[in-house]
Design a protein around this motif. Sequence first.
Motif, short mmCIF file in Angstrom:
data_model
loop_
_atom_site.label_atom_id
_atom_site.label_comp_id
_atom_site.label_asym_id
_atom_site.label_seq_id
_atom_site.Cartn_x
_atom_site.Cartn_y
_atom_site.Cartn_z
N ARG A 8 0.88 -1.17 0.00
CA ARG A 8 0.00 0.00 0.00
C ARG A 8 0.92 1.22 0.00
O ARG A 8 1.27 1.74 1.05
CB ARG A 8 -0.92 -0.02 1.22
CG ARG A 8 -2.16 0.85 1.05
CD ARG A 8 -3.14 0.60 2.17
NE ARG A 8 -4.36 1.34 1.96
CZ ARG A 8 -5.50 0.82 1.51
NH1 ARG A 8 -5.54 -0.47 1.19
NH2 ARG A 8 -6.56 1.57 1.36
N VAL A 10 2.93 4.45 0.26
CA VAL A 10 2.82 5.73 0.95
C VAL A 10 4.14 6.45 0.71
O VAL A 10 5.20 5.82 0.74
CB VAL A 10 2.59 5.54 2.47
CG1 VAL A 10 2.63 6.86 3.20
CG2 VAL A 10 1.27 4.83 2.72
N ALA A 61 3.09 4.56 8.65
CA ALA A 61 2.30 4.35 7.44
C ALA A 61 3.17 3.87 6.29
O ALA A 61 2.80 2.95 5.54
CB ALA A 61 1.57 5.63 7.06
N TRP A 62 4.34 4.47 6.16
CA TRP A 62 5.25 4.10 5.08
C TRP A 62 5.82 2.70 5.27
O TRP A 62 5.74 1.86 4.36
CB TRP A 62 6.38 5.12 4.99
CG TRP A 62 7.49 4.72 4.08
CD1 TRP A 62 7.40 4.45 2.74
CD2 TRP A 62 8.86 4.53 4.43
NE1 TRP A 62 8.66 4.09 2.25
CE2 TRP A 62 9.55 4.14 3.26
CE3 TRP A 62 9.56 4.65 5.63
CZ2 TRP A 62 10.92 3.87 3.27
CZ3 TRP A 62 10.93 4.40 5.63
CH2 TRP A 62 11.60 4.01 4.46
N GLY A 109 3.11 0.11 5.13
CA GLY A 109 2.52 0.12 3.80
C GLY A 109 3.30 -0.70 2.80
O GLY A 109 2.73 -1.24 1.84
N ASP A 168 -2.19 -3.02 7.82
CA ASP A 168 -3.05 -1.99 8.40
C ASP A 168 -2.51 -1.61 9.79
O ASP A 168 -2.40 -2.48 10.66
CB ASP A 168 -4.48 -2.53 8.52
CG ASP A 168 -5.50 -1.47 8.93
OD1 ASP A 168 -5.11 -0.45 9.53
OD2 ASP A 168 -6.69 -1.69 8.66
N GLN A 190 -2.38 5.96 4.87
CA GLN A 190 -2.44 4.83 3.91
C GLN A 190 -3.69 4.86 3.06
O GLN A 190 -3.88 4.01 2.19
CB GLN A 190 -2.36 3.50 4.66
CG GLN A 190 -1.00 3.16 5.22
CD GLN A 190 -0.94 1.76 5.80
OE1 GLN A 190 -1.95 1.08 5.93
NE2 GLN A 190 0.26 1.31 6.14
N ARG A 248 -6.80 4.45 4.28
CA ARG A 248 -7.78 3.49 4.79
C ARG A 248 -8.96 4.21 5.46
O ARG A 248 -8.80 5.30 5.98
CB ARG A 248 -7.13 2.54 5.80
CG ARG A 248 -6.03 1.67 5.18
CD ARG A 248 -5.46 0.72 6.20
NE ARG A 248 -4.32 -0.01 5.70
CZ ARG A 248 -4.38 -1.16 5.02
NH1 ARG A 248 -5.56 -1.71 4.80
NH2 ARG A 248 -3.28 -1.77 4.60
#
Length: 242
Positions: A39, A41, A173-174, A177, A182, A240, A242
């Motif tokens: 994901r 980021v 997040a990075w 990701g 999550d 992210q 979400r």
Amino acid sequence: MPGLLAVLALVMGTVKVDRPAARPPAPRPSAVARITVPRPVARPPVVPRSKWLDTSSAREQPPPRYDDRVVAVFIHHTDSPNGYDCADTPRIIRDVYAGQTGAKDWDDIGYNFLVDRCGTIYEGRAGGADRPVTGAHTQGFNHRTAGIAAIGTFTAGSAVPKAMTDAIARLVAWKLGLAGVDPRGTVRLVSSNSLSRYSAGTAAVLATVSGHDAAFMTSCPGAALSDRIPEIRDLAARYQGR
């Protein structure tokens, strides 16, 4: 038919006997960290370790070790003074490095990253900020995790700078990701050391973003920073998308 029923009963009984009774119950599917597709980021700015490490006094160390991915993050504090000028952060990190490689006789600083009160992120342990470097930050749970240390002491009643928690959330997040994890979920990790809260070989279900004290008998990262971890999880999840 009676013969067939007897065979089915025998098979079902065999399955029941072979089921390992000691295995911890599986968490609810909705609660387990889903390692799916990355994901992406944007990587936050990370100051390389060359900016704080005095190479003339750096300890000789073995090559970095790596895991396949990072599926969880542990939050720490450095237990150092809070009222510092952010221009002094490189010196503070050198002091942490000196303490861990000196008195503790570690081969390098244990944390993968450190974040100061101004929200500046520093690369800690050698091996590459982009890579899943095996750290030395959480006894028993260094594999497949990243250790992020907030520079300061965040016991009950301490102020936790917003710039710091925002930067930690972006970093979380990075890093998570990259494996599609999550930040609000949980993950099953196996303890590698009985000095942790879990004996070696025990599978523990932990939050994907946890305080150090979730896995080790410690007050780190301090009550004030621990209270901010739910906010860090939610903000990282928003980063992210979400």
